[in-house]
Design an enzyme around this catalytic site. Structure first.
Site, PDB file in Angstrom:
ATOM      1  CD  GLU A  17      -2.678  -1.305   2.511  1.00 51.76           C
ATOM      2  OE1 GLU A  17      -3.913  -1.380   2.478  1.00 51.76           O
ATOM      3  OE2 GLU A  17      -2.030  -1.384   3.573  1.00 51.76           O
ATOM      4  CG  ASP A  57     -12.356  -6.424  -0.208  1.00 53.55           C
ATOM      5  OD1 ASP A  57     -13.319  -6.535   0.555  1.00 53.55           O
ATOM      6  OD2 ASP A  57     -11.271  -5.921   0.150  1.00 53.55           O
TER       7      ASP A  57
HETATM    8  N1  ADE Z   1      -9.391  -4.118   3.992  1.00 55.48           N
HETATM    9  C1  ADE Z   1      -9.609  -4.379   2.700  1.00 55.48           C
HETATM   10  N2  ADE Z   1     -10.693  -5.153   2.538  1.00 55.48           N
HETATM   11  C2  ADE Z   1     -11.171  -5.393   3.787  1.00 55.48           C
HETATM   12  C3  ADE Z   1     -12.252  -6.140   4.294  1.00 55.48           C
HETATM   13  N3  ADE Z   1     -13.070  -6.805   3.477  1.00 55.48           N
HETATM   14  N4  ADE Z   1     -12.435  -6.168   5.648  1.00 55.48           N
HETATM   15  C4  ADE Z   1     -11.615  -5.510   6.463  1.00 55.48           C
HETATM   16  N5  ADE Z   1     -10.557  -4.791   6.035  1.00 55.48           N
HETATM   17  C5  ADE Z   1     -10.333  -4.729   4.708  1.00 55.48           C
END
Ligand code: ADE
Length: 236
Positions: free
Chosen positions: A12, A203
């Site tokens: 990141e 996501d």
């Molecule tokens: N960081 C990136 N995706 C995530 C997720 N689904 N839950 C918690 N932290 C995250």
């Protein structure tokens, strides 16, 4: 201004240390803090690793040992709203610890004995970060969108439709979920340090989250962080 830049993972933040003029690395508490000029801004970059305690420790050390006056957290997050898509960018107006629940002693999400549940990010820093994000996104293919609002953090990788639905039910304003931002917010609130949090959506916090997350952090995350912070530092 001495700016602390925190990300959870190397993916990141890749490229930022390489872009620093005369970087100076110091190790403390199992983390490397690299100080130097980043596009003319006095900066300290560090990787917190994942989770609220890791992030809180890192933010505290940045302030107390490395003398930063402002903190920006940059990384990825899961979507917390149907209108927020993978590749979009969310800048936090406020942050909440979604796994904080000392009820019935305190109301759900309230950080006990602080009177706070949602902690607001610094207006001016957030305005500048938002301008930098908009500037960067203009030139990105696929028209990624910019959002500003509530980010929730907890010590859970959210990867079930039922989990994210329950969070959205409890926090209807929710835009994104991650695992560090609200911890940094609490530390900065208590120490009186202006802070801001920016997240690229990796996501949808559902059953595909782990695969989507891995793919996204490896391919896109650091390019966004680099581009947005370059634009941000160029404003000063
Ligand atoms: N960081 C990136 N995706 C995530 C997720 N689904 N839950 C918690 N932290 C995250």
């Amino acid at each position: 201004m001495r700016l602390g830049i925190i990300s959870a993972l190397a993916e990141e933040q890749n490229g930022l240390i390489e872009a620093m003029e005369s970087p100076n690395k110091a190790s403390h508490g199992m983390r490397d803090y690299t100080a130097g000029k980043l596009w003319n801004v006095d900066t300290v970059c560090v990787l917190s690793r994942i989770g609220k305690v890791a992030a809180a420790m890192t933010a505290s050390i940045l302030v107390e040992k490395f003398g930063v006056t402002h903190i920006v957290f940059t990384g990825v997050a899961g979507s917390g709203d149907l209108g927020v898509r993978v590749g979009d960018v969310v800048v936090a107006d406020s942050l909440v610890q979604h796994d904080m629940d000392a009820s019935p002693l305190f109301s759900r999400f309230e950080i006990p004995l602080t009177g706070q549940s949602h902690i607001a990010s610094d207006r001016e820093l957030t305005r500048r970060l938002a301008a930098a994000a908009r500037d960067f996104l203009q030139n990105e293919p696929g028209s990624p969108q910019f959002h500003r609002g509530l980010i929730a953090s907890g010590d859970q990788f959210i990867n079930k439709r039922s989990q994210i639905a329950a969070l959205k039910d409890a926090l209807p304003e929710l835009l994104a979920v991650e695992m560090e931002g609200a911890a940094v917010a609490q530390v900065c609130f208590e120490l009186g340090i202006p802070f801001s949090v920016i997240r690229t959506i990796s996501d949808n916090a559902n059953e595909d989250a782990a695969v989507d997350f891995m793919h996204f952090v490896q391919t896109v995350a650091s390019r966004y962080a680099y581009g947005i912070l370059k634009s941000f530092c160029g404003q000063t």
